[in-house]
Design an enzyme around this catalytic site. Structure first.
Site, short mmCIF file in Angstrom:
data_model
loop_
_atom_site.label_atom_id
_atom_site.label_comp_id
_atom_site.label_asym_id
_atom_site.label_seq_id
_atom_site.Cartn_x
_atom_site.Cartn_y
_atom_site.Cartn_z
N GLU A 148 0.84 -1.19 0.00
CA GLU A 148 0.00 0.00 0.00
C GLU A 148 0.88 1.25 0.00
OE1 GLU A 148 -3.71 2.21 2.27
OE2 GLU A 148 -2.78 0.45 3.21
N GLU A 154 3.13 9.17 6.82
CA GLU A 154 2.88 7.84 7.37
C GLU A 154 4.00 6.85 7.07
OE1 GLU A 154 -1.05 6.43 6.45
OE2 GLU A 154 -1.97 8.34 6.96
N THR A 182 -6.77 6.27 -3.01
CA THR A 182 -7.02 7.61 -3.55
C THR A 182 -6.72 8.71 -2.54
OG1 THR A 182 -9.38 7.44 -2.98
CG2 THR A 182 -8.72 6.82 -5.22
N TYR A 183 -6.89 8.43 -1.25
CA TYR A 183 -6.56 9.43 -0.23
C TYR A 183 -5.07 9.77 -0.28
CZ TYR A 183 -5.26 11.22 4.37
OH TYR A 183 -4.71 11.97 5.40
N HIS A 184 -4.23 8.77 -0.32
CA HIS A 184 -2.79 9.00 -0.37
C HIS A 184 -2.36 9.55 -1.73
CE1 HIS A 184 -2.19 7.10 3.49
NE2 HIS A 184 -2.84 6.02 3.08
N HIS A 207 -7.99 1.10 -2.48
CA HIS A 207 -8.74 1.79 -1.44
C HIS A 207 -9.38 3.04 -2.03
CE1 HIS A 207 -6.70 0.34 2.56
NE2 HIS A 207 -7.76 -0.37 2.25
N ARG A 213 -11.19 11.79 4.00
CA ARG A 213 -11.60 10.48 4.51
C ARG A 213 -13.02 10.46 5.05
NH1 ARG A 213 -5.77 8.34 6.88
NH2 ARG A 213 -5.45 6.80 5.25
N GLU A 242 -12.67 3.03 2.41
CA GLU A 242 -11.97 3.25 3.68
C GLU A 242 -12.27 4.66 4.17
OE1 GLU A 242 -7.55 2.19 5.18
OE2 GLU A 242 -7.62 3.75 3.63
#
Length: 289
Positions: A148, A154, A182-184, A207, A213, A242
């Site tokens: 991931e 992070e 897609t968030y990252h 994800h 989020r 997520e």
């Protein structure tokens, strides 16, 4: 697109005690999802045989995920710390197998948290060596590993699709796949399309998360472009929603991910909305192809 749709367990509950797992599985099924993603950060409280029986009874698939701790970080320069991380990964792989899962994903390559330094050459070599061994073990169980790609706050190991492909190439096993989120991607990539095309048939897990989020469609991400990119590469793997809110607290993961904001209060309502949203956008994408 005939993708199985999943939901992360933290939409419903922060732990994995037997009572929590029963609740999570029931709500996942009720919302219409095909599979559940379970974080293994609370694995000490997980009753694996009971959870597998409940998943089987509900007809749900299972994917597990995790990051590591700084005291068990396979990207460390310290051999003892790396060894602890390798043991944690081995144990997590066996738990996944025991649950009936074939896909173990996440930040398997580092601690989940902000580093105060860049990744060292020795640390990267430790990641490659550890994940080579894990990939061989997974292959013997008929399982795949997911890398991931997480943002710079992070991890310091891989932040882009190009980073992940280089790491997967160095690990050198076909059962090590790329996991886009897609968030990252919103933080680290130039857009949501080119990374999908770059990864191509090495994409193994997705994800879907808004830029904050929260509820899908309430942020600014161009999910239409992303899903068209998935169709371009004929991606037929799992797509998992997520989302995190301070309304549902994990004893460890909420702090690791800095979940301080209350973006929603009703997990089941959020799950039902996300299933409708994903089903509709996939149907629309299919119609446009």
């Amino acid at each position: 697109m005939t993708n199985k749709l999943g939901v992360h367990a933290l939409v419903f509950s922060g732990g994995t005690t037997p009572a929590e797992v029963d609740y999570i599985i029931g709500e996942t099924k009720k919302a219409g999802f095909d599979l559940l993603e379970l974080s293994l950060h609370d694995a000490a409280n997980l009753d694996v045989p009971a959870a597998r029986a409940a998943l089987d009874a509900a007809g749900l698939g299972i994917v597990t995920s995790r990051g590591l701790a700084f005291a068990a970080d396979v990207s460390s320069d310290d051999p003892e710390v790396v060894a602890k991380g390798a043991t944690l990964l081995h144990d997590s792989l066996q738990i996944t197998h025991g649950l009936g899962g074939t896909h173990f994903t996440g930040a398997l390559y580092s601690a989940l948290g902000k580093y105060g330094h860049a990744l060292s050459a020795a640390g990267r070599a430790n990641v490659v060596s550890t994940l080579k061994d894990l990939a061989v073990e997974a292959q013997g169980l008929g399982m795949t590993l997911g890398l991931e790609i997480c943002n710079r706050y992070e991890t310091n190991v891989i932040n882009t699709a190009a980073d992940a492909l280089r790491l997967a190439d160095d690990i050198g096993h076909d059962n090590v796949l790329i996991h886009l989120d897609t968030y990252h991607m919103n933080i680290e990539e130039d857009d949501l399309v080119r990374p999908v095309h770059l990864v191509g048939d090495r994409l193994g897990y997705v994800h879907i998360g808004e830029n904050h989020r929260g509820y899908l469609g309430s942020g600014h991400l161009d999910f239409g472009a992303f899903f068209h990119a998935l169709a371009d590469i004929s991606y037929d793997g799992p797509i998992t929603f997520e989302s995190f809110s301070s309304a549902v607290v994990s004893p460890t993961l909420s702090n690791d991910l800095a979940i301080w904001r209350n973006l929603w209060n009703d997990g089941p309502a959020l799950a039902a909305h996300s299933h409708r949203y994903l089903s509709n956008i996939i149907e629309g994408t299919r119609a446009a192809v």
